[in-house]
Design a protein around this motif. Structure first.
Motif, PDB file in Angstrom:
ATOM      1  N   SER A  22       0.910  29.458 -16.333  1.00 31.50           N
ATOM      2  CA  SER A  22      -0.002  28.353 -16.048  1.00 31.50           C
ATOM      3  C   SER A  22      -0.074  28.020 -14.565  1.00 31.50           C
ATOM      4  O   SER A  22      -0.719  27.040 -14.184  1.00 31.50           O
ATOM      5  CB  SER A  22       0.449  27.110 -16.828  1.00 31.50           C
ATOM      6  OG  SER A  22       1.773  26.748 -16.461  1.00 31.50           O
ATOM      7  N   LYS A  38       3.235  20.928 -13.577  1.00 34.96           N
ATOM      8  CA  LYS A  38       2.313  21.637 -14.456  1.00 34.96           C
ATOM      9  C   LYS A  38       1.000  20.869 -14.461  1.00 34.96           C
ATOM     10  O   LYS A  38       0.990  19.650 -14.691  1.00 34.96           O
ATOM     11  CB  LYS A  38       2.893  21.762 -15.861  1.00 34.96           C
ATOM     12  CG  LYS A  38       4.001  22.790 -15.952  1.00 34.96           C
ATOM     13  CD  LYS A  38       4.285  23.175 -17.388  1.00 34.96           C
ATOM     14  CE  LYS A  38       5.220  24.364 -17.456  1.00 34.96           C
ATOM     15  NZ  LYS A  38       5.459  24.799 -18.856  1.00 34.96           N
ATOM     16  N   PHE A  39      -0.085  21.587 -14.241  1.00 40.48           N
ATOM     17  CA  PHE A  39      -1.368  20.941 -13.997  1.00 40.48           C
ATOM     18  C   PHE A  39      -2.214  20.855 -15.265  1.00 40.48           C
ATOM     19  O   PHE A  39      -2.310  21.819 -16.042  1.00 40.48           O
ATOM     20  CB  PHE A  39      -2.126  21.705 -12.912  1.00 40.48           C
ATOM     21  CG  PHE A  39      -1.421  21.723 -11.593  1.00 40.48           C
ATOM     22  CD1 PHE A  39      -1.458  20.612 -10.761  1.00 40.48           C
ATOM     23  CD2 PHE A  39      -0.688  22.830 -11.188  1.00 40.48           C
ATOM     24  CE1 PHE A  39      -0.798  20.615  -9.542  1.00 40.48           C
ATOM     25  CE2 PHE A  39      -0.024  22.847  -9.969  1.00 40.48           C
ATOM     26  CZ  PHE A  39      -0.081  21.728  -9.142  1.00 40.48           C
ATOM     27  N   ARG A  40      -2.859  19.723 -15.430  1.00 33.57           N
ATOM     28  CA  ARG A  40      -3.697  19.508 -16.612  1.00 33.57           C
ATOM     29  C   ARG A  40      -4.907  20.429 -16.624  1.00 33.57           C
ATOM     30  O   ARG A  40      -5.490  20.688 -17.676  1.00 33.57           O
ATOM     31  CB  ARG A  40      -4.147  18.050 -16.660  1.00 33.57           C
ATOM     32  CG  ARG A  40      -4.964  17.619 -15.453  1.00 33.57           C
ATOM     33  CD  ARG A  40      -5.252  16.144 -15.451  1.00 33.57           C
ATOM     34  NE  ARG A  40      -5.998  15.726 -16.625  1.00 33.57           N
ATOM     35  CZ  ARG A  40      -6.141  14.466 -17.010  1.00 33.57           C
ATOM     36  NH1 ARG A  40      -5.541  13.511 -16.344  1.00 33.57           N
ATOM     37  NH2 ARG A  40      -6.866  14.157 -18.047  1.00 33.57           N
ATOM     38  N   GLY A  41      -5.283  20.962 -15.452  1.00 37.49           N
ATOM     39  CA  GLY A  41      -6.430  21.850 -15.380  1.00 37.49           C
ATOM     40  C   GLY A  41      -6.112  23.303 -15.668  1.00 37.49           C
ATOM     41  O   GLY A  41      -7.002  24.151 -15.632  1.00 37.49           O
ATOM     42  N   PRO A  46      -4.166  19.857 -21.440  1.00 39.01           N
ATOM     43  CA  PRO A  46      -3.250  18.716 -21.579  1.00 39.01           C
ATOM     44  C   PRO A  46      -2.241  18.852 -22.720  1.00 39.01           C
ATOM     45  O   PRO A  46      -1.175  18.245 -22.675  1.00 39.01           O
ATOM     46  CB  PRO A  46      -4.196  17.532 -21.832  1.00 39.01           C
ATOM     47  CG  PRO A  46      -5.497  17.951 -21.233  1.00 39.01           C
ATOM     48  CD  PRO A  46      -5.581  19.436 -21.457  1.00 39.01           C
ATOM     49  N   LEU A  90      -7.513  25.169  -9.210  1.00 40.91           N
ATOM     50  CA  LEU A  90      -6.626  24.554 -10.188  1.00 40.91           C
ATOM     51  C   LEU A  90      -6.349  23.097  -9.828  1.00 40.91           C
ATOM     52  O   LEU A  90      -6.402  22.205 -10.692  1.00 40.91           O
ATOM     53  CB  LEU A  90      -5.320  25.336 -10.266  1.00 40.91           C
ATOM     54  CG  LEU A  90      -4.234  24.769 -11.186  1.00 40.91           C
ATOM     55  CD1 LEU A  90      -4.729  24.673 -12.617  1.00 40.91           C
ATOM     56  CD2 LEU A  90      -2.975  25.623 -11.101  1.00 40.91           C
ATOM     57  N   SER A  94      -7.506  19.305 -11.640  1.00 42.41           N
ATOM     58  CA  SER A  94      -6.359  18.574 -12.195  1.00 42.41           C
ATOM     59  C   SER A  94      -6.231  17.177 -11.612  1.00 42.41           C
ATOM     60  O   SER A  94      -5.124  16.604 -11.575  1.00 42.41           O
ATOM     61  CB  SER A  94      -5.069  19.368 -11.939  1.00 42.41           C
ATOM     62  OG  SER A  94      -5.142  20.652 -12.504  1.00 42.41           O
ATOM     63  N   ASN A  98      -0.646  14.439 -13.980  1.00 44.06           N
ATOM     64  CA  ASN A  98      -0.094  15.754 -14.297  1.00 44.06           C
ATOM     65  C   ASN A  98       1.391  15.589 -14.616  1.00 44.06           C
ATOM     66  O   ASN A  98       1.960  14.507 -14.449  1.00 44.06           O
ATOM     67  CB  ASN A  98      -0.298  16.706 -13.122  1.00 44.06           C
ATOM     68  CG  ASN A  98      -1.769  16.955 -12.832  1.00 44.06           C
ATOM     69  OD1 ASN A  98      -2.378  17.860 -13.366  1.00 44.06           O
ATOM     70  ND2 ASN A  98      -2.360  16.127 -11.962  1.00 44.06           N
ATOM     71  N   TRP A 218      -3.833  12.199 -21.984  1.00 43.04           N
ATOM     72  CA  TRP A 218      -3.525  13.568 -22.405  1.00 43.04           C
ATOM     73  C   TRP A 218      -3.749  13.792 -23.904  1.00 43.04           C
ATOM     74  O   TRP A 218      -3.716  14.917 -24.370  1.00 43.04           O
ATOM     75  CB  TRP A 218      -2.062  13.912 -22.095  1.00 43.04           C
ATOM     76  CG  TRP A 218      -1.755  13.955 -20.647  1.00 43.04           C
ATOM     77  CD1 TRP A 218      -2.630  13.906 -19.595  1.00 43.04           C
ATOM     78  CD2 TRP A 218      -0.452  14.062 -20.052  1.00 43.04           C
ATOM     79  NE1 TRP A 218      -1.959  13.954 -18.393  1.00 43.04           N
ATOM     80  CE2 TRP A 218      -0.624  14.053 -18.644  1.00 43.04           C
ATOM     81  CE3 TRP A 218       0.828  14.149 -20.571  1.00 43.04           C
ATOM     82  CZ2 TRP A 218       0.444  14.137 -17.762  1.00 43.04           C
ATOM     83  CZ3 TRP A 218       1.896  14.239 -19.706  1.00 43.04           C
ATOM     84  CH2 TRP A 218       1.709  14.233 -18.308  1.00 43.04           C
TER      85      TRP A 218
END
Length: 244
Positions: A22, A38-41, A46, A90, A94, A98, A218
């Protein structure tokens, strides 16, 4: 224990960690801390962050070593000095909240030959992984670190995979855990006692406490807190179905 995760704001993107699919990154924040974010995008979206919070904070409450988690608020302007276009995109995708995990400087990847693990700890980790259905603790991908001669659990984004298909979640609530290639299996000689002891601590109150830590943004309409609480509570009620 606090009812919210630490909230920090990202100040500087330091470097990507390309070991993870990721593309997590090391980020400096306004609390003077450094986090693996860790990125939501990212491709997993999510739901991977939800799994990180639920499983990571549940593990912590069960006495397992997990680096501190935080919600890292990100302004896409942080990407302006990053030359890698993939990372730029990315970060831009995001914006907002995050998931950050405390960076453990100098930590090493776990080697099952070089680092024997106490049977009680190994057994607790396997019992925990069985409950959250962790598919990422094999010898190929242990998701364990050694830091100051101690074992640390990381990367729980691939746990709770029932939430990727909510219509089918009911059918798999008591699914057995496949642990044949679990990296700690050779050391888990206390599983017969430690497994049931850990399962007995998985109360609805404990699960609800952990679920309360997940940021609202999320969660989706299908996977609200009640849906997670129902699934995990029902799984906890029948440990004989999932304990190895």
């Amino acid at each position: 224990m606090s009812g919210v995760l630490r909230q920090v704001t990202a100040l500087r993107y330091v470097t990507p960690l390309r070991e993870g699919g990721s593309l997590p990154g090391v980020v400096e924040a306004d609390d003077l801390g450094t986090y693996v974010v860790k990125f939501r995008g990212a491709g997993q979206g999510p739901k991977a962050l939800v799994a990180e919070v639920i499983s990571g904070e549940l593990a912590r409450r069960l006495g397992l070593p997990v680096p501190e988690l935080a919600v890292v608020h990100l302004d896409p302007i942080v990407a302006r000095a990053e030359p890698d276009e993939e990372v730029q995109e990315l970060i831009k995708a995001s914006a907002g909240a995050n998931l950050g995990m405390d960076f453990l400087p100098g930590s090493l990847g776990y080697d099952p030959v070089a680092h024997p693990v106490d049977p009680v700890l190994a057994s607790k980790v396997i019992a925990f992984d069985a409950f959250v259905e962790n598919v990422d603790r094999s010898w190929r991908n242990p998701n364990l670190l050694m830091w100051h001669n101690a074992l640390w659990l990381i990367d729980h984004g691939a746990t709770l995979y029932f939430h990727h298909n909510w219509p089918r979640a009911e059918a798999v609530v008591h699914r057995p855990y496949k642990w044949d290639d679990h990296v700690l299996k050779p050391y888990a000689t206390a599983l017969a006692t430690e497994g049931p002891a850990l399962a007995a601590r998985l109360t609805p109150e404990l699960i609800a406490e952990v679920l309360a830590l997940v940021p609202d943004e999320w969660l989706d309409d299908d996977g609200d807190r009640d849906a997670y609480l129902n699934h995990l509570t029902r799984r906890a009620e029948q440990p004989e179905a999932w304990l190895p």
